[in-house]
Design a protein around this motif. Structure first.
Motif, mmCIF file in Angstrom:
data_model
loop_
_atom_site.group_PDB
_atom_site.id
_atom_site.type_symbol
_atom_site.label_atom_id
_atom_site.label_comp_id
_atom_site.label_asym_id
_atom_site.label_seq_id
_atom_site.Cartn_x
_atom_site.Cartn_y
_atom_site.Cartn_z
ATOM 1 N N ARG A 177 38.545 41.983 46.434
ATOM 2 C CA ARG A 177 37.967 42.923 45.485
ATOM 3 C C ARG A 177 37.104 42.136 44.505
ATOM 4 O O ARG A 177 37.414 40.989 44.184
ATOM 5 C CB ARG A 177 39.063 43.644 44.715
ATOM 6 C CG ARG A 177 39.846 44.593 45.597
ATOM 7 C CD ARG A 177 40.822 45.371 44.797
ATOM 8 N NE ARG A 177 41.932 44.466 44.462
ATOM 9 C CZ ARG A 177 42.972 44.792 43.713
ATOM 10 N NH1 ARG A 177 43.058 45.973 43.189
ATOM 11 N NH2 ARG A 177 43.941 43.936 43.491
ATOM 12 N N PRO A 178 36.048 42.734 44.014
ATOM 13 C CA PRO A 178 35.241 42.021 43.026
ATOM 14 C C PRO A 178 36.081 41.763 41.776
ATOM 15 O O PRO A 178 36.806 42.634 41.306
ATOM 16 C CB PRO A 178 34.081 42.969 42.725
ATOM 17 C CG PRO A 178 34.414 44.264 43.371
ATOM 18 C CD PRO A 178 35.539 44.055 44.311
ATOM 19 N N SER A 179 36.012 40.542 41.318
ATOM 20 C CA SER A 179 36.827 40.211 40.142
ATOM 21 C C SER A 179 36.178 40.772 38.888
ATOM 22 O O SER A 179 34.964 40.785 38.727
ATOM 23 C CB SER A 179 36.986 38.704 40.015
ATOM 24 O OG SER A 179 35.757 38.117 39.702
ATOM 25 N N ARG A 180 37.015 41.242 38.036
ATOM 26 C CA ARG A 180 36.539 41.786 36.767
ATOM 27 C C ARG A 180 37.038 40.878 35.664
ATOM 28 O O ARG A 180 38.207 40.503 35.628
ATOM 29 C CB ARG A 180 37.085 43.185 36.541
ATOM 30 C CG ARG A 180 36.582 44.173 37.557
ATOM 31 C CD ARG A 180 37.151 45.524 37.277
ATOM 32 N NE ARG A 180 36.698 46.462 38.302
ATOM 33 C CZ ARG A 180 37.112 47.692 38.381
ATOM 34 N NH1 ARG A 180 37.999 48.156 37.533
ATOM 35 N NH2 ARG A 180 36.671 48.484 39.328
ATOM 36 N N VAL A 181 36.142 40.555 34.796
ATOM 37 C CA VAL A 181 36.518 39.695 33.670
ATOM 38 C C VAL A 181 36.951 40.608 32.541
ATOM 39 O O VAL A 181 36.184 41.434 32.054
ATOM 40 C CB VAL A 181 35.333 38.809 33.232
ATOM 41 C CG1 VAL A 181 35.722 37.958 32.052
ATOM 42 C CG2 VAL A 181 34.870 37.968 34.404
ATOM 43 N N ARG A 182 38.187 40.471 32.160
ATOM 44 C CA ARG A 182 38.721 41.282 31.069
ATOM 45 C C ARG A 182 39.253 40.362 29.987
ATOM 46 O O ARG A 182 39.843 39.327 30.270
ATOM 47 C CB ARG A 182 39.867 42.154 31.544
ATOM 48 C CG ARG A 182 39.471 43.189 32.536
ATOM 49 C CD ARG A 182 40.671 44.021 32.874
ATOM 50 N NE ARG A 182 40.386 44.875 34.030
ATOM 51 C CZ ARG A 182 41.264 45.621 34.613
ATOM 52 N NH1 ARG A 182 42.503 45.651 34.178
ATOM 53 N NH2 ARG A 182 40.936 46.363 35.653
ATOM 54 N N ALA A 183 39.034 40.762 28.777
ATOM 55 C CA ALA A 183 39.601 40.007 27.661
ATOM 56 C C ALA A 183 41.066 40.402 27.534
ATOM 57 O O ALA A 183 41.422 41.563 27.656
ATOM 58 C CB ALA A 183 38.850 40.316 26.375
#
Length: 71
Positions: A57-63
């Motif tokens: 899955r495309p990685s999502r950058v989350r804080a």
């Protein structure tokens, strides 16, 4: 086929095939003291234990909650 041929086909050792037989995880035929396996049994075993690949899955950058960037 005999145990040695089955092990070669699976790419394992004879000990592994003998363990599958003793645990009754694959079907076999005893001819006297000899053990024989059908090719279809090995194909079914491989098919049943094949694990499909995981699609990335495309990685999502989350804080992270509670963490803030330093100023």
């Amino acid at each position: 086929m005999n145990v040695a041929e089955a092990a070669e086909r699976l790419g394992t050792g004879e000990r592994f095939v003998r363990r599958l037989i003793s645990e009754r995880r694959i079907a076999f035929v005893k001819v006297g003291r000899h053990v024989r396996l059908a090719e279809s049994v090995l194909d079914a075993y491989v098919f049943a234990n094949t694990v499909p690949p995981v699609t990335a899955r495309p990685s999502r950058v989350r804080a992270r909650a509670g963490y803030r960037r330093a100023a």
